[in-house]
Design a protein around this motif. Sequence first.
Motif, PDB file in Angstrom:
ATOM      1  N   ASP A  18       0.833  -1.206   0.000  1.00  0.00           N
ATOM      2  CA  ASP A  18       0.000   0.000   0.000  1.00  0.00           C
ATOM      3  C   ASP A  18       0.867   1.255   0.000  1.00  0.00           C
ATOM      4  OD1 ASP A  18      -2.152  -1.641   0.125  1.00  0.00           O
ATOM      5  OD2 ASP A  18      -2.577  -1.308   2.243  1.00  0.00           O
ATOM      6  N   PHE A  19       0.418   2.242  -0.750  1.00  0.00           N
ATOM      7  CA  PHE A  19       1.083   3.541  -0.741  1.00  0.00           C
ATOM      8  C   PHE A  19       0.023   4.614  -0.920  1.00  0.00           C
ATOM      9  CE2 PHE A  19       0.910   2.244  -5.130  1.00  0.00           C
ATOM     10  CZ  PHE A  19       0.604   3.389  -5.817  1.00  0.00           C
ATOM     11  N   GLY A  20       0.108   5.653  -0.129  1.00  0.00           N
ATOM     12  CA  GLY A  20      -0.825   6.770  -0.232  1.00  0.00           C
ATOM     13  C   GLY A  20      -2.266   6.412   0.098  1.00  0.00           C
ATOM     14  N   GLY A  21      -2.477   5.395   0.909  1.00  0.00           N
ATOM     15  CA  GLY A  21      -3.828   5.021   1.298  1.00  0.00           C
ATOM     16  C   GLY A  21      -4.585   4.232   0.254  1.00  0.00           C
ATOM     17  N   GLY A  22      -3.952   3.863  -0.847  1.00  0.00           N
ATOM     18  CA  GLY A  22      -4.616   3.111  -1.903  1.00  0.00           C
ATOM     19  C   GLY A  22      -4.119   1.682  -1.976  1.00  0.00           C
ATOM     20  N   THR A  37      -7.714 -17.722 -34.159  1.00  0.00           N
ATOM     21  CA  THR A  37      -6.728 -16.759 -33.638  1.00  0.00           C
ATOM     22  C   THR A  37      -5.463 -17.457 -33.144  1.00  0.00           C
ATOM     23  OG1 THR A  37      -7.720 -16.832 -31.448  1.00  0.00           O
ATOM     24  CG2 THR A  37      -8.510 -15.123 -32.949  1.00  0.00           C
ATOM     25  N   GLU A  38      -5.198 -18.664 -33.614  1.00  0.00           N
ATOM     26  CA  GLU A  38      -4.087 -19.469 -33.112  1.00  0.00           C
ATOM     27  C   GLU A  38      -2.740 -18.759 -33.168  1.00  0.00           C
ATOM     28  OE1 GLU A  38      -2.207 -23.860 -33.948  1.00  0.00           O
ATOM     29  OE2 GLU A  38      -4.274 -23.446 -34.512  1.00  0.00           O
ATOM     30  N   ALA A  39      -2.481 -17.980 -34.181  1.00  0.00           N
ATOM     31  CA  ALA A  39      -1.190 -17.290 -34.330  1.00  0.00           C
ATOM     32  C   ALA A  39      -1.159 -15.955 -33.585  1.00  0.00           C
ATOM     33  CB  ALA A  39      -0.901 -17.056 -35.805  1.00  0.00           C
ATOM     34  N   ASP A  40      -2.199 -15.615 -32.843  1.00  0.00           N
ATOM     35  CA  ASP A  40      -2.306 -14.289 -32.220  1.00  0.00           C
ATOM     36  C   ASP A  40      -2.038 -14.290 -30.719  1.00  0.00           C
ATOM     37  OD1 ASP A  40      -2.965 -13.180 -34.655  1.00  0.00           O
ATOM     38  OD2 ASP A  40      -5.109 -13.353 -34.331  1.00  0.00           O
ATOM     39  N   GLY A  41      -1.088 -15.083 -30.232  1.00  0.00           N
ATOM     40  CA  GLY A  41      -0.762 -15.060 -28.809  1.00  0.00           C
ATOM     41  C   GLY A  41      -0.174 -13.712 -28.428  1.00  0.00           C
ATOM     42  N   HIS A  42      -0.346 -13.308 -27.156  1.00  0.00           N
ATOM     43  CA  HIS A  42       0.208 -12.020 -26.733  1.00  0.00           C
ATOM     44  C   HIS A  42       0.467 -12.005 -25.231  1.00  0.00           C
ATOM     45  CE1 HIS A  42      -4.210 -11.428 -26.375  1.00  0.00           C
ATOM     46  NE2 HIS A  42      -3.891 -10.759 -25.302  1.00  0.00           N
ATOM     47  N   PHE A  43       1.418 -11.157 -24.839  1.00  0.00           N
ATOM     48  CA  PHE A  43       1.686 -10.919 -23.426  1.00  0.00           C
ATOM     49  C   PHE A  43       0.694  -9.880 -22.920  1.00  0.00           C
ATOM     50  CE2 PHE A  43       5.785 -12.620 -24.684  1.00  0.00           C
ATOM     51  CZ  PHE A  43       6.046 -13.476 -23.633  1.00  0.00           C
ATOM     52  N   GLN A  44       0.320 -10.030 -21.656  1.00  0.00           N
ATOM     53  CA  GLN A  44      -0.622  -9.090 -21.054  1.00  0.00           C
ATOM     54  C   GLN A  44      -0.025  -8.566 -19.757  1.00  0.00           C
ATOM     55  OE1 GLN A  44      -4.770 -10.271 -20.776  1.00  0.00           O
ATOM     56  NE2 GLN A  44      -4.843  -9.492 -18.714  1.00  0.00           N
ATOM     57  N   LEU A  45      -0.078  -7.269 -19.580  1.00  0.00           N
ATOM     58  CA  LEU A  45       0.352  -6.616 -18.350  1.00  0.00           C
ATOM     59  C   LEU A  45      -0.773  -5.685 -17.923  1.00  0.00           C
ATOM     60  CD1 LEU A  45       2.554  -5.974 -16.250  1.00  0.00           C
ATOM     61  CD2 LEU A  45       3.371  -4.207 -17.805  1.00  0.00           C
ATOM     62  N   LYS A  46      -1.257  -5.865 -16.707  1.00  0.00           N
ATOM     63  CA  LYS A  46      -2.383  -5.064 -16.215  1.00  0.00           C
ATOM     64  C   LYS A  46      -2.010  -4.495 -14.852  1.00  0.00           C
ATOM     65  CE  LYS A  46      -7.210  -5.605 -14.842  1.00  0.00           C
ATOM     66  NZ  LYS A  46      -8.300  -6.579 -14.700  1.00  0.00           N
ATOM     67  N   LEU A  47      -2.183  -3.206 -14.685  1.00  0.00           N
ATOM     68  CA  LEU A  47      -1.926  -2.527 -13.424  1.00  0.00           C
ATOM     69  C   LEU A  47      -3.232  -1.938 -12.936  1.00  0.00           C
ATOM     70  CD1 LEU A  47       0.030  -1.437 -11.277  1.00  0.00           C
ATOM     71  CD2 LEU A  47       0.402   0.539 -12.764  1.00  0.00           C
ATOM     72  N   GLU A  48      -3.600  -2.250 -11.698  1.00  0.00           N
ATOM     73  CA  GLU A  48      -4.865  -1.772 -11.121  1.00  0.00           C
ATOM     74  C   GLU A  48      -4.555  -0.934  -9.885  1.00  0.00           C
ATOM     75  OE1 GLU A  48      -8.496  -3.862  -8.752  1.00  0.00           O
ATOM     76  OE2 GLU A  48      -7.860  -4.819 -10.604  1.00  0.00           O
ATOM     77  N   LEU A  49      -5.062   0.286  -9.863  1.00  0.00           N
ATOM     78  CA  LEU A  49      -4.871   1.188  -8.730  1.00  0.00           C
ATOM     79  C   LEU A  49      -6.229   1.572  -8.162  1.00  0.00           C
ATOM     80  CD1 LEU A  49      -2.252   3.590 -10.341  1.00  0.00           C
ATOM     81  CD2 LEU A  49      -1.797   1.730  -8.747  1.00  0.00           C
ATOM     82  N   GLU A  50      -6.375   1.476  -6.860  1.00  0.00           N
ATOM     83  CA  GLU A  50      -7.620   1.872  -6.194  1.00  0.00           C
ATOM     84  C   GLU A  50      -7.294   2.958  -5.157  1.00  0.00           C
ATOM     85  OE1 GLU A  50      -9.641  -1.413  -4.427  1.00  0.00           O
ATOM     86  OE2 GLU A  50      -9.619  -2.561  -6.286  1.00  0.00           O
ATOM     87  N   TYR A  51      -8.073   4.037  -5.212  1.00  0.00           N
ATOM     88  CA  TYR A  51      -7.904   5.130  -4.258  1.00  0.00           C
ATOM     89  C   TYR A  51      -9.200   5.409  -3.579  1.00  0.00           C
ATOM     90  CZ  TYR A  51      -3.354   6.062  -6.231  1.00  0.00           C
ATOM     91  OH  TYR A  51      -2.071   5.959  -6.635  1.00  0.00           O
TER      92      TYR A  51
END
Length: 51
Positions: A18-22, A37-51
Amino acid sequence: MLAEAHYWGPIAQFELPDFGGGESKIQIGYLAGFGETEADGHFQLKLELEY
């Protein structure tokens, strides 16, 4: 006719200190396509911030 994309794969989720109360989480993974879509693999990066 337009086909829908379908993906599957491992995803890891971590809760960051936790930082800044979030709250924050990060997800990272690799999603592989299958079917038309067999040839369409991909990396996924997701950042979630709650305040």
